[in-house]
Design a protein around this motif. Sequence first.
Motif, PDB file in Angstrom:
ATOM      1  N   VAL A  52      45.584 137.148  -1.325  1.00 21.20           N
ATOM      2  CA  VAL A  52      45.275 136.111  -0.565  1.00 21.20           C
ATOM      3  C   VAL A  52      46.974 135.683  -0.361  1.00 21.20           C
ATOM      4  CG1 VAL A  52      45.738 133.611  -1.252  1.00 21.20           C
ATOM      5  CG2 VAL A  52      43.460 134.973  -1.760  1.00 21.20           C
ATOM      6  N   GLU A  53      48.541 136.401  -0.538  1.00 22.62           N
ATOM      7  CA  GLU A  53      49.210 136.555  -0.656  1.00 22.62           C
ATOM      8  C   GLU A  53      49.440 137.088   0.749  1.00 22.62           C
ATOM      9  OE1 GLU A  53      53.156 135.881  -0.359  1.00 22.62           O
ATOM     10  OE2 GLU A  53      51.835 135.321  -2.399  1.00 22.62           O
ATOM     11  N   ASP A  54      48.547 137.516   1.223  1.00 18.43           N
ATOM     12  CA  ASP A  54      48.755 138.473   2.852  1.00 18.43           C
ATOM     13  C   ASP A  54      48.726 136.824   3.596  1.00 18.43           C
ATOM     14  OD1 ASP A  54      49.282 140.765   2.370  1.00 18.43           O
ATOM     15  OD2 ASP A  54      47.045 141.082   2.451  1.00 18.43           O
ATOM     16  N   SER A  55      47.491 136.233   3.469  1.00 20.06           N
ATOM     17  CA  SER A  55      47.019 135.465   3.715  1.00 20.06           C
ATOM     18  C   SER A  55      48.134 133.948   4.163  1.00 20.06           C
ATOM     19  CB  SER A  55      45.623 134.635   3.720  1.00 20.06           C
ATOM     20  OG  SER A  55      44.773 135.789   4.006  1.00 20.06           O
ATOM     21  N   ILE A  56      48.652 133.560   2.865  1.00 12.74           N
ATOM     22  CA  ILE A  56      50.328 132.988   2.575  1.00 12.74           C
ATOM     23  C   ILE A  56      51.291 133.266   3.985  1.00 12.74           C
ATOM     24  CG2 ILE A  56      52.225 132.161   1.394  1.00 12.74           C
ATOM     25  CD1 ILE A  56      49.813 132.369  -1.543  1.00 12.74           C
ATOM     26  N   GLN A  57      51.547 134.440   3.920  1.00  7.97           N
ATOM     27  CA  GLN A  57      52.175 134.835   4.333  1.00  7.97           C
ATOM     28  C   GLN A  57      52.679 134.813   5.651  1.00  7.97           C
ATOM     29  OE1 GLN A  57      53.697 139.255   3.934  1.00  7.97           O
ATOM     30  NE2 GLN A  57      54.175 138.568   1.166  1.00  7.97           N
ATOM     31  N   TYR A  58      51.300 135.063   6.541  1.00  6.82           N
ATOM     32  CA  TYR A  58      51.022 135.005   7.737  1.00  6.82           C
ATOM     33  C   TYR A  58      50.604 133.223   8.216  1.00  6.82           C
ATOM     34  CZ  TYR A  58      48.301 133.769  12.242  1.00  6.82           C
ATOM     35  OH  TYR A  58      47.928 133.217  14.133  1.00  6.82           O
ATOM     36  N   ILE A  59      50.255 132.457   7.055  1.00  5.57           N
ATOM     37  CA  ILE A  59      50.233 131.082   7.557  1.00  5.57           C
ATOM     38  C   ILE A  59      51.845 130.418   7.886  1.00  5.57           C
ATOM     39  CG2 ILE A  59      49.627 128.727   6.243  1.00  5.57           C
ATOM     40  CD1 ILE A  59      46.826 130.289   5.512  1.00  5.57           C
ATOM     41  N   GLN A  60      52.272 130.782   6.864  1.00  3.50           N
ATOM     42  CA  GLN A  60      54.452 130.239   6.607  1.00  3.50           C
ATOM     43  C   GLN A  60      54.227 130.997   7.961  1.00  3.50           C
ATOM     44  OE1 GLN A  60      55.240 128.090   4.534  1.00  3.50           O
ATOM     45  NE2 GLN A  60      56.874 128.025   5.957  1.00  3.50           N
ATOM     46  N   ARG A  61      53.951 131.758   8.373  1.00  2.00           N
ATOM     47  CA  ARG A  61      54.812 132.397   9.456  1.00  2.00           C
ATOM     48  C   ARG A  61      54.237 131.705  10.804  1.00  2.00           C
ATOM     49  NH1 ARG A  61      53.600 137.589   8.381  1.00  2.00           N
ATOM     50  NH2 ARG A  61      51.699 137.894   9.158  1.00  2.00           N
ATOM     51  N   VAL A  62      52.914 131.405  11.470  1.00  2.00           N
ATOM     52  CA  VAL A  62      52.805 129.384  11.909  1.00  2.00           C
ATOM     53  C   VAL A  62      53.746 128.851  11.421  1.00  2.00           C
ATOM     54  CG1 VAL A  62      50.840 128.591  12.185  1.00  2.00           C
ATOM     55  CG2 VAL A  62      50.131 130.793  11.987  1.00  2.00           C
ATOM     56  N   LEU A  63      53.663 128.600  10.080  1.00  2.00           N
ATOM     57  CA  LEU A  63      54.462 127.080  10.277  1.00  2.00           C
ATOM     58  C   LEU A  63      55.694 127.178  11.034  1.00  2.00           C
ATOM     59  CD1 LEU A  63      52.966 125.512   7.030  1.00  2.00           C
ATOM     60  CD2 LEU A  63      52.137 125.277   8.704  1.00  2.00           C
TER      61      LEU A  63
END
Length: 185
Positions: free
Chosen positions: A52-63
């Motif tokens: 899930v941390e991988d997805s958190i990092q991706y979404i944070q990059r998008v934001l």
Amino acid sequence: MNVEKLFAESPEFETQRLKLRRLTMDDLDEYYAFASDPRVSQQSLWNCHETVEDSIQYIQRVLDNYERKTVYIWAFVLKETGTLIGRGGIFHLNESMQSAELGYAIASSQWGKGLAAEAMQPIVDYCFRELDCNRLEGKCNAGNIGSARVMEKLGMSYEGLLRKQLKIKGVFTDQKVYSRIRVDL
């Protein structure tokens, strides 16, 4: 190309089967569900999300990219269920050349239903009609028939092959280049 307008408006779109809106951290669980499927990332530079941390990092990059006004990503949400099934957007935004590149990913359970093209069509239309874009470009692995078909459905023309352009999962891969320009409208 009016990049300021894109980020000021944060446009949302609705198609026959989908709603398109900004990706948010609230999408984490559903984003991870599709990004953790190795089939989805198989033909991409990005790796399957193992945690899930991988997805958190991706979404944070998008934001962060929304804030920097460098990349705009829309979440693809099925209207019928409210489920996030993919994402897509524009990057390599070049105001002086009035150009951008398209990219998208969709859950493997939704492949072959025309949803990627349905989702990307209003984005393409918005780029030309509202952002004063002159050229949109897209690339896919030479063997990625589904992605090539999406670009063809979007009215993009095949321009050529970039031989061994990307190293994906340790293998140099040929890339097909497609584009659509303003005069094609």
